[in-house]
Design a protein around this motif. Structure first.
Motif, PDB file in Angstrom:
ATOM      1  N   ILE A 273       0.836  -1.208   0.000  1.00 24.35           N
ATOM      2  CA  ILE A 273       0.000   0.000   0.000  1.00 24.35           C
ATOM      3  C   ILE A 273       0.864   1.249   0.000  1.00 24.35           C
ATOM      4  O   ILE A 273       0.594   2.217  -0.709  1.00 24.35           O
ATOM      5  N   ILE A 274       1.921   1.236   0.797  1.00 27.83           N
ATOM      6  CA  ILE A 274       2.710   2.444   1.050  1.00 27.83           C
ATOM      7  C   ILE A 274       4.082   2.429   0.392  1.00 27.83           C
ATOM      8  O   ILE A 274       4.900   3.313   0.643  1.00 27.83           O
ATOM      9  N   ALA A 275       4.351   1.448  -0.477  1.00 25.94           N
ATOM     10  CA  ALA A 275       5.685   1.284  -1.063  1.00 25.94           C
ATOM     11  C   ALA A 275       6.196   2.557  -1.730  1.00 25.94           C
ATOM     12  O   ALA A 275       7.355   2.960  -1.526  1.00 25.94           O
TER      13      ALA A 275
ATOM     14  N   LEU B  92      11.474   7.090   6.522  1.00 28.26           N
ATOM     15  CA  LEU B  92      10.280   6.277   6.700  1.00 28.26           C
ATOM     16  C   LEU B  92      10.509   4.837   6.236  1.00 28.26           C
ATOM     17  O   LEU B  92       9.997   3.893   6.837  1.00 28.26           O
ATOM     18  N   LYS B  93      11.264   4.680   5.173  1.00 27.51           N
ATOM     19  CA  LYS B  93      11.554   3.345   4.649  1.00 27.51           C
ATOM     20  C   LYS B  93      12.311   2.522   5.683  1.00 27.51           C
ATOM     21  O   LYS B  93      11.991   1.361   5.951  1.00 27.51           O
ATOM     22  N   ASP B  94      13.321   3.130   6.282  1.00 26.98           N
ATOM     23  CA  ASP B  94      14.083   2.448   7.331  1.00 26.98           C
ATOM     24  C   ASP B  94      13.198   2.185   8.545  1.00 26.98           C
ATOM     25  O   ASP B  94      13.276   1.121   9.173  1.00 26.98           O
ATOM     26  N   TYR B  95      12.348   3.140   8.875  1.00 28.35           N
ATOM     27  CA  TYR B  95      11.460   3.047  10.036  1.00 28.35           C
ATOM     28  C   TYR B  95      10.509   1.862   9.909  1.00 28.35           C
ATOM     29  O   TYR B  95      10.319   1.099  10.852  1.00 28.35           O
ATOM     30  N   PHE B  96       9.924   1.697   8.728  1.00 29.60           N
ATOM     31  CA  PHE B  96       8.967   0.609   8.532  1.00 29.60           C
ATOM     32  C   PHE B  96       9.673  -0.723   8.289  1.00 29.60           C
ATOM     33  O   PHE B  96       9.310  -1.743   8.890  1.00 29.60           O
ATOM     34  N   ASP B  97      10.673  -0.739   7.431  1.00 30.71           N
ATOM     35  CA  ASP B  97      11.298  -2.008   7.041  1.00 30.71           C
ATOM     36  C   ASP B  97      12.122  -2.637   8.160  1.00 30.71           C
ATOM     37  O   ASP B  97      12.171  -3.860   8.286  1.00 30.71           O
TER      38      ASP B  97
END
Length: 212
Positions: A118-120, A129-134
């Motif tokens: 959804i948020i890719a 944010l990418k580091d935060y989620f992944d």
């Protein structure tokens, strides 16, 4: 921490080092006031100073969400699912909504991978944010690179999302019917979303923009 502090003070008093116990207790209380933002907020309220953060009652705003809930075409047995933007999903959860997004310490990795679709594109816009989620991921939220990691956008914030890039097809695949947003999404038509209505009140911290 408070119990440890009290225990140390008790031991000092037993050893006739009351002066040091008083110093330690004062330091502990002073640190608590300085570093505990909730204590500071309550102190500001008590002296009549306006705060920019919502109170507990304003945060969950059951009256406002009861109104939203009553106006939705809700399906039985948790079939109506929502996601939130610019507002903690906990607010929707507290008010009885079935949410695809949530703060969870443990949930299936497979679900995280499905939700990420959804948020890719938004994650690709922001390395933070990418580091935060992944690399952590307990906050399984609909992230917007324009909003960052802030989830308290009140009705007077003056903020809007200019170019939200989420996969609404994936939202449909996961049976999401509504987006609860604390800010207007200006390109909602490009995302094939319908703007239903906005909800607020004089006493509300939030202004909710509802999209289907």
């Amino acid at each position: 921490i408070i119990i440890m502090l009290a225990t140390i003070c008790y031991v000092l008093i037993q050893k006739n080092k009351t002066k040091w116990a008083i110093v330690l207790a004062f330091f502990g209380l002073f640190s608590g006031v300085i570093f505990d933002k909730e204590v500071r907020k309550n102190a500001q309220i008590l002296i009549g100073k306006e705060i920019t953060q919502p109170t507990y009652r304003q945060f969950y705003d059951t009256a406002l969400f009861d109104k939203i809930y009553s106006e939705l075409d809700m399906l039985p047995d948790y079939q109506t699912k929502t996601v939130s933007i610019g507002i903690f999903p906990a607010v929707a959860e507290y008010n009885g909504f079935y949410t695809l997004d949530s703060y969870r310490v443990n949930y299936p990795l497979e679900y995280k991978h499905e939700f990420r679709k959804i948020i890719a594109n938004e994650l690709d816009k922001s390395a933070e944010l990418k580091d935060y989620f992944d690399n952590w991921g307990s906050r399984c939220y609909i992230f917007s690179s324009e909003l960052g990691k802030k989830f308290l956008y009140g009705k007077n914030c003056g903020v809007s999302i200019q170019h939200l890039d989420i996969n609404t097809n994936q939202l449909r695949k996961m049976n999401c019917q509504y987006i609860i947003s604390a800010v207007p999404i200006l390109n909602y038509e490009e995302l094939n979303l319908d703007f239903e209505k906005s909800f607020t009140s004089d006493h509300s911290f939030w202004k909710i923009y509802l999209y289907s």
